[in-house]
Scaffold this active site. Structure first.
Site, PDB file in Angstrom:
ATOM      1  N   HIS A 139       0.862  -1.200   0.000  1.00 46.83           N
ATOM      2  CA  HIS A 139       0.000   0.000   0.000  1.00 46.83           C
ATOM      3  C   HIS A 139       0.890   1.239   0.000  1.00 46.83           C
ATOM      4  O   HIS A 139       1.502   1.565   1.011  1.00 46.83           O
ATOM      5  CB  HIS A 139      -0.889   0.002   1.257  1.00 46.83           C
ATOM      6  CG  HIS A 139      -1.858   1.140   1.317  1.00 46.83           C
ATOM      7  ND1 HIS A 139      -3.208   0.951   1.532  1.00 46.83           N
ATOM      8  CD2 HIS A 139      -1.693   2.469   1.215  1.00 46.83           C
ATOM      9  CE1 HIS A 139      -3.821   2.119   1.548  1.00 46.83           C
ATOM     10  NE2 HIS A 139      -2.918   3.074   1.371  1.00 46.83           N
ATOM     11  N   HIS A 166       1.436   5.417  -1.673  1.00 50.38           N
ATOM     12  CA  HIS A 166       1.040   6.580  -2.489  1.00 50.38           C
ATOM     13  C   HIS A 166       2.311   7.206  -3.038  1.00 50.38           C
ATOM     14  O   HIS A 166       3.133   7.701  -2.264  1.00 50.38           O
ATOM     15  CB  HIS A 166       0.301   7.613  -1.641  1.00 50.38           C
ATOM     16  CG  HIS A 166      -0.928   7.065  -0.991  1.00 50.38           C
ATOM     17  ND1 HIS A 166      -2.188   7.194  -1.536  1.00 50.38           N
ATOM     18  CD2 HIS A 166      -1.089   6.351   0.153  1.00 50.38           C
ATOM     19  CE1 HIS A 166      -3.070   6.591  -0.754  1.00 50.38           C
ATOM     20  NE2 HIS A 166      -2.433   6.068   0.280  1.00 50.38           N
ATOM     21  N   LYS A 192      -9.509  -0.225  -5.441  1.00 48.10           N
ATOM     22  CA  LYS A 192      -9.467   0.419  -4.118  1.00 48.10           C
ATOM     23  C   LYS A 192     -10.764   1.188  -3.870  1.00 48.10           C
ATOM     24  O   LYS A 192     -11.174   2.006  -4.696  1.00 48.10           O
ATOM     25  CB  LYS A 192      -8.274   1.387  -4.066  1.00 48.10           C
ATOM     26  CG  LYS A 192      -8.173   2.221  -2.788  1.00 48.10           C
ATOM     27  CD  LYS A 192      -7.732   1.390  -1.590  1.00 48.10           C
ATOM     28  CE  LYS A 192      -7.757   2.207  -0.301  1.00 48.10           C
ATOM     29  NZ  LYS A 192      -6.637   3.106  -0.163  1.00 48.10           N
ATOM     30  N   HIS A 202     -10.452   1.182   2.244  1.00 47.52           N
ATOM     31  CA  HIS A 202     -10.180   2.168   3.301  1.00 47.52           C
ATOM     32  C   HIS A 202     -11.391   2.087   4.231  1.00 47.52           C
ATOM     33  O   HIS A 202     -12.461   2.592   3.912  1.00 47.52           O
ATOM     34  CB  HIS A 202     -10.021   3.571   2.706  1.00 47.52           C
ATOM     35  CG  HIS A 202      -9.694   4.608   3.735  1.00 47.52           C
ATOM     36  ND1 HIS A 202      -8.500   5.291   3.761  1.00 47.52           N
ATOM     37  CD2 HIS A 202     -10.401   5.076   4.797  1.00 47.52           C
ATOM     38  CE1 HIS A 202      -8.484   6.124   4.793  1.00 47.52           C
ATOM     39  NE2 HIS A 202      -9.632   6.024   5.426  1.00 47.52           N
ATOM     40  N   HIS A 217      -4.481  -0.606   6.126  1.00 43.28           N
ATOM     41  CA  HIS A 217      -3.954   0.123   7.296  1.00 43.28           C
ATOM     42  C   HIS A 217      -4.831  -0.012   8.548  1.00 43.28           C
ATOM     43  O   HIS A 217      -5.354   0.966   9.051  1.00 43.28           O
ATOM     44  CB  HIS A 217      -3.715   1.609   6.983  1.00 43.28           C
ATOM     45  CG  HIS A 217      -4.726   2.244   6.052  1.00 43.28           C
ATOM     46  ND1 HIS A 217      -6.078   2.249   6.284  1.00 43.28           N
ATOM     47  CD2 HIS A 217      -4.551   2.904   4.885  1.00 43.28           C
ATOM     48  CE1 HIS A 217      -6.672   2.874   5.287  1.00 43.28           C
ATOM     49  NE2 HIS A 217      -5.781   3.281   4.436  1.00 43.28           N
ATOM     50  N   ASP A 243       1.544   2.533   3.548  1.00 42.34           N
ATOM     51  CA  ASP A 243       0.691   3.717   3.399  1.00 42.34           C
ATOM     52  C   ASP A 243       1.545   4.982   3.379  1.00 42.34           C
ATOM     53  O   ASP A 243       1.117   6.031   3.857  1.00 42.34           O
ATOM     54  CB  ASP A 243      -0.383   3.800   4.492  1.00 42.34           C
ATOM     55  CG  ASP A 243      -1.499   4.787   4.127  1.00 42.34           C
ATOM     56  OD1 ASP A 243      -1.617   5.145   2.935  1.00 42.34           O
ATOM     57  OD2 ASP A 243      -2.246   5.192   5.036  1.00 42.34           O
TER      58      ASP A 243
END
Ligand SMILES: [Zn+2]
Length: 349
Positions: A14, A16, A101, A138, A176, A248
């Protein structure tokens, strides 16, 4: 404490990476250390089509001038009304798309295109279940009536539980996890796993809020209580196969972390591995560290562990604990985990 451990090159399930100057600044940390990286699709314009994902993948690989030989970005699509199931199926079968996602609308950075209720997308998820396409969630309620620290539990109970009951074969990752409720939820369902971040393993809400609010520890879902942190540490350090590393890592410039409204996200791609190693070492469970960072996620997503290896040694190294990451357009980003990183060396062997 003098310790050494050899591990298959880890995967980050995971991350970004952003775009433009920020992508250029952060990509090396992921590409030099990790093998696979599950790339989150919440760019300013969400990645909702296979074509957009392909182009984003090309930009990532171009930015990663130095990378490990087996570094591979695994692309995901953003679950929204824009997502077309036949495009998804084409992208999945062509090996371009790995997962979808889901964001609740408004839960975190660039999530405004997300859903109001996960069950609204049930028809898409039926197609995904039939074709073994993983759903990454999420898991956080956006109901303002619910206490900020109870929102993960509320989402799991109110939305993900009914979805998993209706589609028991759908492969789901609770991203997460931040609470004991998250741990318990995952243990209840054979097709559900969890990604776990270095910051949710190593910090609690007292660290976040005392003696004052620390924007550089602000993320979503919010870092929760010490007993929640302990519940997550207890399960992951057993090596339980349903739990694996997803950093994350989510860089924001300090101008946006320390501005009017702190943006949610922590940049930990640089030293997240050391932070996790320190937790396993403290718990005297270093033998289960390779399962958590290199094996469990790979197995869940259908891969063998990497055949290349990293060596981690617990020894003091000189690091500037105030160092920051700089981007080519003049922004600076706080580096999470410098303190832990000063206790470890990581080398490719
Ligand atoms: Zn994220």
């Amino acid at each position: 404490m003098d310790l050494t451990i050899q591990i298959p090159r880890p995967d980050d399930w995971h991350v970004h990476l952003r775009d433009g100057a920020m992508l250029d600044a952060v990509i090396g940390y992921t590409a030099n250390r990790f093998r696979y990286a599950m790339i989150m699709p919440n760019l300013t314009t969400p990645v909702s089509t296979v074509r957009q994902a392909e182009r984003y993948r090309e930009r990532i690989l171009r930015a990663a001038s130095e990378q490990t030989p087996d570094f591979q970005p695994l692309m995901t699509l953003y679950c929204s009304s824009e997502l077309d199931s036949s495009d998804l199926l084409f992208g999945y079968e062509a090996g371009i798309i790995k997962a979808v996602k889901y964001y609740p609308a408004g839960a975190t950075t660039n999530s405004s295109y997300g859903g109001n209720n996960i069950l609204d997308f049930i028809e898409l998820f039926e197609v995904m279940a039939e074709n073994n396409i993983p759903l990454l969630v999420h898991a956080e309620s956006t109901d303002p009536q619910i206490d900020l620290f109870d929102r993960e539990a509320a989402f799991l109970e109110g939305e993900l539980h009914p979805l998993c009951e209706q589609l028991p074969k759908l492969q789901v990752t609770v991203e997460h996890i931040s609470t004991r409720a998250g741990v318990d939820f995952v243990l209840n369902y054979p097709h559900v796993a969890a990604s776990v971040t270095p910051h949710h393993l190593s910090r609690n809400r007292s660290d976040l809020l005392t003696p004052e609010f620390h924007p550089d520890l602000f993320c979503k879902p919010i870092i929760n209580s010490e007993s929640d942190r302990k519940a997550i540490v207890d399960i992951v350090t057993t090596g339980n196969p349903s739990f694996f590393l997803g950093t994350d890592s989510a860089p924001h410039p300090i101008s946006e972390k320390y501005g009017e409204e702190a943006k949610a996200g922590i940049f930990n791609a640089a030293y997240g591995l050391e932070v996790v190693a320190e937790i396993f070492a403290e718990e005297e469970k270093l033998e289960n560290f390779p399962a958590f960072v290199s094996k469990n996620g790979a197995a869940f997503y259908g891969y063998e562990p990497s055949s290349s290896q990293l060596l981690l040694t617990r020894e003091q190294v000189e690091l500037d604990l105030a160092a920051m990451l700089s981007t080519s357009d003049g922004q600076q980003v706080v580096l999470f985990g410098l303190e832990e990183a000063s206790h470890w060396t990581v080398t490719a062997i």
